[in-house]
Design an enzyme around this catalytic site. Sequence first.
Site, mmCIF file in Angstrom:
data_model
loop_
_atom_site.group_PDB
_atom_site.id
_atom_site.type_symbol
_atom_site.label_atom_id
_atom_site.label_comp_id
_atom_site.label_asym_id
_atom_site.label_seq_id
_atom_site.Cartn_x
_atom_site.Cartn_y
_atom_site.Cartn_z
ATOM 1 N N ARG A 1 -4.079 -0.892 -3.685
ATOM 2 C CA ARG A 1 -4.752 -2.102 -2.925
ATOM 3 C C ARG A 1 -6.058 -1.893 -3.507
ATOM 4 N NH1 ARG A 1 -1.231 -3.534 1.490
ATOM 5 N NH2 ARG A 1 -0.113 -1.362 2.371
ATOM 6 N N HIS B 1 1.920 5.297 -5.168
ATOM 7 C CA HIS B 1 0.958 5.382 -4.052
ATOM 8 C C HIS B 1 -0.314 6.368 -4.422
ATOM 9 C CE1 HIS B 1 -0.434 6.147 0.266
ATOM 10 N NE2 HIS B 1 -0.231 4.985 0.198
#
Length: 674
Positions: free
Chosen positions: A363, A423
């Site tokens: 993100r 991740h």
Amino acid sequence: MNREESWLQFNERVLELAEDPRTPLLERVRFLAIFASNLDEFFRVRVAGLKRRMATGLLLRTKSGLKPREELARIAGIADGLARRHDACFHKLVGPDLAAEGIEIVRWDDLGRDERTAMRKLFRERIRPVLTPLAVDPAHPFPYISGLSLNLAVTVRNPATGNTVFARVKVPSQLPRFVTASRDRFVPLEDVIAAHLGQLFKGMEVVQHHVFRVTRNEDLDVDEDVTENLMQALERELLRRRFGPPVRLEVEDTITDEVLELLVEELGVAEHEIYRLPGPLDLSGLHTIADIGPAQNNRGELYYRPFVPAEAVHADDDIFALLRERDILLHHPYDSFSTSVQRFIEQAAADPDVLAIKQTLYRTSGDSPIVDALIDAAEAGKQVVVVVEIKARFDEHANISWARKLERAGCHVVYGVLGLKTHCKLALVVRQEPSGELRRYCHIGTGNYNPKTARMYEDFGLLTADPLMGEDVTDLFIHLTGYSNHSAYRRLLVAPHSMRQGLLGRIDREIAHQNAGRPARIRIKTNSLVDEPIIDALYRASQAGVRIDLFVRGICTLRPGVPGLSENIRVRSVLGRFLEHSRVFEFGLGRRPEYWIGSADLMRRNLDRRVEALVKVTGAQHRSYIADLLDRAFSDGTDSWWLNADGHWQRHRGEDLQHHLIGTRRWRTVDDGK
């Protein structure tokens, strides 16, 4: 312990911060908004997931032993109680305190003449042009209601025929949730629209109007094994997300049975999915009020005191020269992200001796300086490889956009490993030194490469030029971008290959130390603890006598303090100004305990279905800093929540951990002495 109930307990702790009069007033408003946003996500993902599994017939019983329908009804009851408590906090506690400070959220009937005149002008010029009333009759089917949109259910009567018709008016999300009626007085946008319904239904009599809101299943389902183009498949699924089945219907408690029955029939919601609340609905919009701003209103005391993060790297220092001397451990937001991690990438992009930059992006911010630096590097002829996780929940659109922008600039963009979410938080810079050798510089973190959230999220990061670390990160990037099955790392534990066994092995090692009479201890800081094999191993360690301290911000399905099972386990949770986000692991007590930081929570998805990385922290001063942080986090004198053996959390007042860390302005200029 029940996972869904534990999640709701976490949001209850957020609500307690809003209820706490010691929290600055406009920060209490912000916590009310955060609670509302969290509850929205709970229904969009967790409740939706339960309903989907129930529909498939695959989930016969939940892990708490309940049938899925029983589980849904149970958590609906808990969520309803929390929603009512949230509403009471807004109306009875925070609202009156705001009014005492001259800040008011009022309804249309409370507006003065001048304020109504201003609102009529606003409606005419800015609101009416974007409204589309949709009637329901044999020629007009019931309209689609998008997820999380605010809507007015309106009944109008034709005075000539006496016939009544139902209509829906969507409250436009592009406009502010709360409109400024006058200085420091705000009115819900739907009130302004409701007061002018006569202009939308001219010649008709408005009989009644009520506000409602629908939450839909917004969890994505993309089968990568049968999908040739992951990005295109994800874009199609994002379009379908808008049409997911309803999982919650919120209505104002003034709604009539007639209108409610129509909504229930058309939307197909069950009784336990209906939430009747006093208006206004959707208090996630309270961020508008919280962001009034201390300077322009001379209300600095209503916010947390501002602070300037420390500079871990001095502005005059060459970051590569510094890393050749020592590692740098960063603790955000107490250490500036922009002058450390962001500067690391920006300096690499501008340095003519840098040959390659490789980075993961999970993100990032809307106007990302990190992405800009990577584009600059690619345009300067450097090799730039970016692993973009386009399946990051609710950031899929943004990440697809970044991926295309990076590709257009000449970056090599890959989407990670088939079937796994990427991740881990990694950056690798390859630089040719004056001697001619190639040297690798790395950053491994617990948080995203997002300068905006780095000011609000607590995270660790390690900047290093350690050759072994460079080898490890290089091998991991080759695994991410190619077909390598490499799983033997020196200073990393990597999921899904080695992390689970690495953690379980270290828990077993502490059990062996305890059984042999040697010092033993386990301390873990994580966002969520759900993974059953890890929990079972921690129970075994507790039964062996190992002292275990767990700092869990959110979900925890382990039950501490149970005689014969977990009496040696303590579970604490700290919530406050910053979102505790780092993952930290300490194994051992005595001369040389191990410390690890990284991206993985203790959940099956993290350990088995994601690419995650933990890095071993070896510097003496860095290890000491982490140990001191854990000492303070688990101190009985620290403000925290304690999980009891009965599964309930209890707040214990004390010193604010985050405020203490702000005040220390610490140790960064001291050489690590590793």
